[in-house]
Design an enzyme around this catalytic site. Sequence first.
Site, PDB file in Angstrom:
ATOM      1  N   THR A   5       0.844  -1.199   0.000  1.00 20.34           N
ATOM      2  CA  THR A   5       0.000   0.000   0.000  1.00 20.34           C
ATOM      3  C   THR A   5       0.874   1.240   0.000  1.00 20.34           C
ATOM      4  O   THR A   5       2.006   1.196   0.471  1.00 20.34           O
ATOM      5  CB  THR A   5      -0.963  -0.019   1.210  1.00 20.34           C
ATOM      6  OG1 THR A   5      -1.877   1.069   1.087  1.00 20.34           O
ATOM      7  CG2 THR A   5      -0.226   0.088   2.550  1.00 20.34           C
ATOM      8  N   ASP A  35       4.618   1.222   1.365  1.00 20.16           N
ATOM      9  CA  ASP A  35       5.678   1.761   0.527  1.00 20.16           C
ATOM     10  C   ASP A  35       6.054   3.108   1.149  1.00 20.16           C
ATOM     11  O   ASP A  35       5.565   4.160   0.728  1.00 20.16           O
ATOM     12  CB  ASP A  35       5.138   1.924  -0.901  1.00 20.16           C
ATOM     13  CG  ASP A  35       6.161   2.520  -1.843  1.00 20.16           C
ATOM     14  OD1 ASP A  35       7.264   2.887  -1.391  1.00 20.16           O
ATOM     15  OD2 ASP A  35       5.842   2.634  -3.052  1.00 20.16           O
ATOM     16  N   ARG A  78       5.962  -6.573  -1.702  1.00 19.36           N
ATOM     17  CA  ARG A  78       5.565  -7.997  -1.658  1.00 19.36           C
ATOM     18  C   ARG A  78       6.741  -8.862  -1.199  1.00 19.36           C
ATOM     19  O   ARG A  78       6.555  -9.815  -0.447  1.00 19.36           O
ATOM     20  CB  ARG A  78       5.076  -8.470  -3.034  1.00 19.36           C
ATOM     21  CG  ARG A  78       3.768  -7.836  -3.435  1.00 19.36           C
ATOM     22  CD  ARG A  78       3.194  -8.493  -4.693  1.00 19.36           C
ATOM     23  NE  ARG A  78       2.120  -7.685  -5.223  1.00 19.36           N
ATOM     24  CZ  ARG A  78       2.273  -6.765  -6.173  1.00 19.36           C
ATOM     25  NH1 ARG A  78       3.433  -6.582  -6.750  1.00 19.36           N
ATOM     26  NH2 ARG A  78       1.247  -6.048  -6.572  1.00 19.36           N
ATOM     27  N   ASP A 103      -4.297  -3.560  -2.448  1.00 20.45           N
ATOM     28  CA  ASP A 103      -5.201  -2.806  -1.566  1.00 20.45           C
ATOM     29  C   ASP A 103      -6.360  -2.150  -2.299  1.00 20.45           C
ATOM     30  O   ASP A 103      -7.259  -1.620  -1.657  1.00 20.45           O
ATOM     31  CB  ASP A 103      -4.400  -1.746  -0.772  1.00 20.45           C
ATOM     32  CG  ASP A 103      -3.745  -0.692  -1.660  1.00 20.45           C
ATOM     33  OD1 ASP A 103      -3.718  -0.863  -2.898  1.00 20.45           O
ATOM     34  OD2 ASP A 103      -3.264   0.310  -1.106  1.00 20.45           O
ATOM     35  N   ASP A 104      -6.352  -2.158  -3.631  1.00 24.14           N
ATOM     36  CA  ASP A 104      -7.414  -1.446  -4.349  1.00 24.14           C
ATOM     37  C   ASP A 104      -8.309  -2.370  -5.168  1.00 24.14           C
ATOM     38  O   ASP A 104      -8.928  -1.944  -6.133  1.00 24.14           O
ATOM     39  CB  ASP A 104      -6.800  -0.362  -5.242  1.00 24.14           C
ATOM     40  CG  ASP A 104      -5.882  -0.950  -6.308  1.00 24.14           C
ATOM     41  OD1 ASP A 104      -5.409  -2.092  -6.132  1.00 24.14           O
ATOM     42  OD2 ASP A 104      -5.649  -0.271  -7.322  1.00 24.14           O
ATOM     43  N   GLU A 194       3.516 -11.521 -12.477  1.00 28.14           N
ATOM     44  CA  GLU A 194       2.770 -12.711 -12.072  1.00 28.14           C
ATOM     45  C   GLU A 194       3.331 -13.947 -12.762  1.00 28.14           C
ATOM     46  O   GLU A 194       3.619 -14.965 -12.127  1.00 28.14           O
ATOM     47  CB  GLU A 194       1.285 -12.552 -12.430  1.00 28.14           C
ATOM     48  CG  GLU A 194       0.569 -11.401 -11.739  1.00 28.14           C
ATOM     49  CD  GLU A 194       0.719 -10.026 -12.399  1.00 28.14           C
ATOM     50  OE1 GLU A 194       1.580  -9.881 -13.311  1.00 28.14           O
ATOM     51  OE2 GLU A 194      -0.005  -9.103 -12.007  1.00 28.14           O
ATOM     52  N   HIS A 220     -10.634  -6.084 -10.222  1.00 32.13           N
ATOM     53  CA  HIS A 220      -9.456  -5.220 -10.244  1.00 32.13           C
ATOM     54  C   HIS A 220      -9.980  -3.790 -10.407  1.00 32.13           C
ATOM     55  O   HIS A 220     -10.029  -3.248 -11.510  1.00 32.13           O
ATOM     56  CB  HIS A 220      -8.591  -5.648 -11.446  1.00 32.13           C
ATOM     57  CG  HIS A 220      -7.277  -4.972 -11.530  1.00 32.13           C
ATOM     58  ND1 HIS A 220      -6.969  -4.067 -12.509  1.00 32.13           N
ATOM     59  CD2 HIS A 220      -6.174  -5.078 -10.772  1.00 32.13           C
ATOM     60  CE1 HIS A 220      -5.732  -3.648 -12.359  1.00 32.13           C
ATOM     61  NE2 HIS A 220      -5.230  -4.247 -11.304  1.00 32.13           N
TER      62      HIS A 220
HETATM   63  C1  UGA Z   1      -1.610  -4.292 -11.753  1.00 35.05           C
HETATM   64  C2  UGA Z   1      -1.598  -5.598 -10.959  1.00 35.05           C
HETATM   65  O1  UGA Z   1      -2.901  -5.881 -10.476  1.00 35.05           O
HETATM   66  C3  UGA Z   1      -0.628  -5.432  -9.786  1.00 35.05           C
HETATM   67  O2  UGA Z   1      -0.652  -6.574  -8.963  1.00 35.05           O
HETATM   68  C4  UGA Z   1       0.771  -5.145 -10.329  1.00 35.05           C
HETATM   69  O3  UGA Z   1       1.665  -4.923  -9.270  1.00 35.05           O
HETATM   70  C5  UGA Z   1       0.689  -3.867 -11.162  1.00 35.05           C
HETATM   71  O4  UGA Z   1      -0.293  -3.993 -12.192  1.00 35.05           O
HETATM   72  C6  UGA Z   1       2.029  -3.512 -11.778  1.00 35.05           C
HETATM   73  O5  UGA Z   1       2.038  -2.910 -12.826  1.00 35.05           O
HETATM   74  O6  UGA Z   1       3.041  -3.818 -11.201  1.00 35.05           O
HETATM   75  P1  UGA Z   1      -2.406  -1.835 -10.893  1.00 35.05           P
HETATM   76  O7  UGA Z   1      -3.797  -1.597 -10.410  1.00 35.05           O
HETATM   77  O8  UGA Z   1      -2.019  -1.259 -12.199  1.00 35.05           O
HETATM   78  O9  UGA Z   1      -2.133  -3.374 -10.838  1.00 35.05           O
HETATM   79  O10 UGA Z   1      -1.315  -1.339  -9.792  1.00 35.05           O
HETATM   80  P2  UGA Z   1      -1.534  -0.669  -8.383  1.00 35.05           P
HETATM   81  O11 UGA Z   1      -2.781  -1.178  -7.734  1.00 35.05           O
HETATM   82  O12 UGA Z   1      -1.368   0.781  -8.532  1.00 35.05           O
HETATM   83  O13 UGA Z   1      -0.269  -1.248  -7.573  1.00 35.05           O
HETATM   84  C7  UGA Z   1      -0.186  -2.606  -7.157  1.00 35.05           C
HETATM   85  C8  UGA Z   1       0.043  -2.665  -5.644  1.00 35.05           C
HETATM   86  O14 UGA Z   1       1.265  -1.994  -5.323  1.00 35.05           O
HETATM   87  C9  UGA Z   1      -1.059  -1.997  -4.828  1.00 35.05           C
HETATM   88  O15 UGA Z   1      -1.331  -2.752  -3.674  1.00 35.05           O
HETATM   89  C10 UGA Z   1      -0.473  -0.641  -4.489  1.00 35.05           C
HETATM   90  O16 UGA Z   1      -0.957  -0.116  -3.267  1.00 35.05           O
HETATM   91  C11 UGA Z   1       1.019  -0.930  -4.415  1.00 35.05           C
HETATM   92  N1  UGA Z   1       1.839   0.230  -4.810  1.00 35.05           N
HETATM   93  C12 UGA Z   1       1.589   0.914  -5.967  1.00 35.05           C
HETATM   94  C13 UGA Z   1       2.887   0.621  -3.996  1.00 35.05           C
HETATM   95  O17 UGA Z   1       3.114   0.013  -2.936  1.00 35.05           O
HETATM   96  N2  UGA Z   1       3.643   1.711  -4.368  1.00 35.05           N
HETATM   97  C14 UGA Z   1       3.392   2.424  -5.504  1.00 35.05           C
HETATM   98  O18 UGA Z   1       4.119   3.424  -5.773  1.00 35.05           O
HETATM   99  C15 UGA Z   1       2.345   2.010  -6.318  1.00 35.05           C
HETATM  100 MN    MN Z   2      -4.529  -2.026  -8.459  1.00 36.72          MN
END
Ligand code: UGA
Ligand code: MN
Length: 242
Positions: A5, A35, A78, A103-104, A194, A220
Amino acid sequence: MLSPTYKRLTQKSDLTSVCMTVMHVPNLVWVVIEDAGEKTKLVTNLLKRCRVTSVHLNIPTSDFYRKDPSKPRGVEQRNAGLSWIRDHHTKDDCNGVVYFGDDDNSYDLRIFDEIRKTQKVSVWPVAFCGGVKVEGPECENGVVARWHNGWGATRKFPIDMAGFAVHLCLLMAHPGVVTGKDSNGKPSKSGYLESNLLEQVIDRNSLECRGPSDEVMVWHVKTTTPYIPHEQKNPSNPNIEV
Ligand code: UGA
Ligand code: MN
């Protein structure tokens, strides 16, 4: 369940929704990895209120990932979660299943019953990712018959992070396996997180299809940034945590 998160306007709303879900799940440990250089008050208090066993970790994203928006997100978080889990288990004490629940996303409670059945790796489709309504496996008689994707069909496992769960014993048997690296140890390309993880622990024919074939159990959602154009000239009370 491992949830990276990071600080953003919708963080509390997103984490609250996930908390409200996992509170209903027995025997779940929610590993939340911020993060951030330090644990924040917002997340600390949220986890205190959330009536679920939780582990609160933090690690800031390194420049390698942060400086390039095309790089995958949540990788180091992770991996910090995986290290914590590995540190607290052994090859003989590995009764559990690991799920990467961002988380989203929105989660149906039934997904957690399905996750619990995992022998090695369970898979199911996820809604609203990969540019299609539903992405992931299409199953027949409990095995993957084909995959449905909007892109990246060349991925060995074309599936979202929220579309699979791995038995902890399998992860303990592969102590070097982390997220964000391919089988040659090279950094994962965007969208390949993945697949790169799964190809190191399982082959395609051994996947276990879980859940109903006519509905999804994970969405998602990808919360958008709220539209608050008047905030600057009409600032809200800074003492209200949003
Ligand atoms: C998609 C996939 O569903 C994610 O599992 C994958 O990590 C991501 O693509 C990716 O490109 O790496 P998406 O909705 O685009 O997901 O990505 P986010 O939801 O913005 O980020 C994935 C996770 O990492 C979230 O739990 C978010 O809270 C976390 N995150 C995101 C961080 O901890 N730091 C960041 O700067 C951005
Ligand atoms: Mn996401």
